[in-house]
Structures are given as structure tokens and as C-alpha cells.
Scaffold this motif. Sequence first.
Motif, PDB file in Angstrom:
ATOM      1  N   TYR A  65      -2.784 -11.491   5.927  1.00 53.60           N
ATOM      2  CA  TYR A  65      -1.440 -11.385   5.358  1.00 53.60           C
ATOM      3  C   TYR A  65      -1.370 -12.060   3.994  1.00 53.60           C
ATOM      4  N   PHE A  66      -1.936 -13.276   3.893  1.00 50.65           N
ATOM      5  CA  PHE A  66      -1.744 -14.000   2.636  1.00 50.65           C
ATOM      6  C   PHE A  66      -2.574 -13.418   1.505  1.00 50.65           C
ATOM      7  N   THR A  67      -3.758 -12.856   1.800  1.00 50.64           N
ATOM      8  CA  THR A  67      -4.473 -12.174   0.725  1.00 50.64           C
ATOM      9  C   THR A  67      -3.725 -10.916   0.317  1.00 50.64           C
ATOM     10  N   HIS A  68      -3.088 -10.247   1.305  1.00 54.43           N
ATOM     11  CA  HIS A  68      -2.313  -9.048   0.970  1.00 54.43           C
ATOM     12  C   HIS A  68      -1.074  -9.424   0.171  1.00 54.43           C
ATOM     13  N   ALA A  69      -0.377 -10.484   0.621  1.00 48.89           N
ATOM     14  CA  ALA A  69       0.863 -10.853  -0.060  1.00 48.89           C
ATOM     15  C   ALA A  69       0.588 -11.262  -1.497  1.00 48.89           C
TER      16      ALA A  69
END
Lengths: 245, 92
Positions: free
Chosen positions: A32-36
Motif C-alpha cells: 500500500y505505501f509504495t503504491h500510495a
Amino acid sequence: MRNSLEPKPQRSAALLVVVLLILLAGLLQWVYFTHAATAPGAGLTALAQAELPRSGVTNPVTAVLLNYRALDTLLELSVLLTAMLGIWSLGPATPGYQQAGAVFAGLAAWVVPLLILSGGYLLWIGAKAPGGAFQAGALLAAAGVIQRLGGDPRASLPNESAQRWLAIAGIGIFALVGLATLVAGRGFLDYPLAWAGWLILLIETFATLTIATLLTAAYVGGQPPPSQTTATPGMHRMQAPDRKA
Amino acid sequence: MDAELLYASAGFILFVLGIWSLLLHRLLIRKLIALNIMGSGVFHLLIATAEHHGEPADPVPHALVLTGIVVAVSATALALSFGRALRGDGDD
């Protein structure tokens, strides 16, 4: 309850599950955080805002629910109906609780009218601020739950045939509006701009009644008891302490 | 941005706690509560993905969560009815 009799899983299995789940949580967080951090656009925000003047309402969430993706909402109401039919097919409801004492009855006499009032407000304000059929229906269902807890075996719902009509009212009106737009030569649930706001309010009003009925019936948890065993309907019973107050 | 990260992290934690409880408890009612907690985690994540750095929030995930909550409640009620029918006594 039988909590004390619940068999315990093996300690090693439980440990393995915990370790795997911690890894899963880490993986999900990382994805999620790499995507966000690298997400390019703002999703459908711009499109939803651009089409808002043509939707008949000014609250974008209501526009999504009742206009852009109205078919989804229609099908979700059908899911609710299916769940209630499943509950009813499993047999009659349990008789409910004993009649509430004076304190609870007095509380219900205050809370239930307030819930109905708030439900109506949420239904109306949904066109321009957070609110709408689902919130209003949930509040009305909460009123039904309070009546059932106060000893009304039918949770203030009408008799069985009226419940069946209420349960399909929202879906029926929704589908009829869709068919009318089809007959008028537009797409299914593609409202004409001049009528869009009123059509959405009409659909939402009946959807509110349907959602409230279905959720309350789900709480009652079975086919409604026949009317001759029913005590006086809750609303009339609740009038007395209100006057005294 | 910070609120978004907080919501997403809380969503993952709730989701994983729900799986844990679903796998390790055998009572139906505990499994149902676990499923609902997992659902809450998913709702948190959807709300987090709706935020976009100061712009107005994406209304589509909000609408999904709104209907999802009501559908989850009725699905839970149906599952509880199944559980009662399976136990066969029907006293709660």
C-alpha cells in the motif's frame, strides 16, 4: 454460552498463524505505501465533480449512489432483500423480550421519535450534504431495534403482508423509474436533468423505507409472529410516558 | 496524508486481527465477529484510498463503504440465522 467448552487450537499451529499473519500485515503495508507514494492520479474525483451539475444533486456520494452507479445500488437493495428472504425461510422469529420497565419505555418514547425525525432529516439533506437513504434507513432500523428490545415482538413493523410490500417498495420504485427512462428513449436509470433531483428523492424515500424494514426484519430474525399474539403496537404504547413527561 | 496513512494502517491491523480470530476460534459467533472486523479493515482501507492530498475526496469508495456496511449487517444477520438453525434449538 459455551465459551468454556471451546476447544483450544494447538499452540504450535496458533504460533504459525500469528507469524504468517504478521508477515501478511507487513506485505500489505509495504504494497500500500509504495503504491500510495507513486499513485498517479486522483481516481474518479475529477470526473465525479465535473458531472455533478448534471446529476440532480450536489453531494457527490449521493450522485454516485443514485445516479452514476444507480444500478449497483439497485442490486445492493436486492442483496438486502435476498438476505431477509433467507432469514424468513429459516422459520419463525423468537418471541422477543419481556415488556420493558418504565425507565426503558420512557427512554424509547424520547429516542424513537428523535430517530424518526433524524432519519427524515438525513434523507432530505442527502442531496447536498452527507446523508441519504442508507443512513436514514439505518436510523429508522435502530428505532425498530429499540422497540423490539422494549418488548414489541414485531419491532413496530406492520403485519406480514405489509412488511412484504415495504420490503420490495424501494426496489420496485427504483426499477420502475429505470423502466420509465427506458421507455422514454434514454438509458436504464438515465434521468432527464430537469427531473433528476426529484426522481432521486422519490427513489431514496422508498429505499429508506425498504432498508429500514429489511434491517429491522433481519434483527427480528425470522418470519413475523402472527398478529393475534402481538401486543399493542409499540408506538401507541409509548405515547403514555411521553405525555407524563 | 497523515490521516490517510493512519486509516490505511488501522485497516490492515483490523484485517489481520480479523483473520487471526477467524482462524483460531471455533465458535460461529466469534468467526462472525472476526469477519465483521475484517470488513471494517477493508472499509478503513477504502476510505484511505479516497483521499488524495488535499483535493476533494473520491466519492466512489465512500459510496462503496456506505452500501457495504448495510450489506455486511444483513449478511451477518443471515449467517446468525443459519447458525441458529444449525444448532436447532433457537433459544437465542
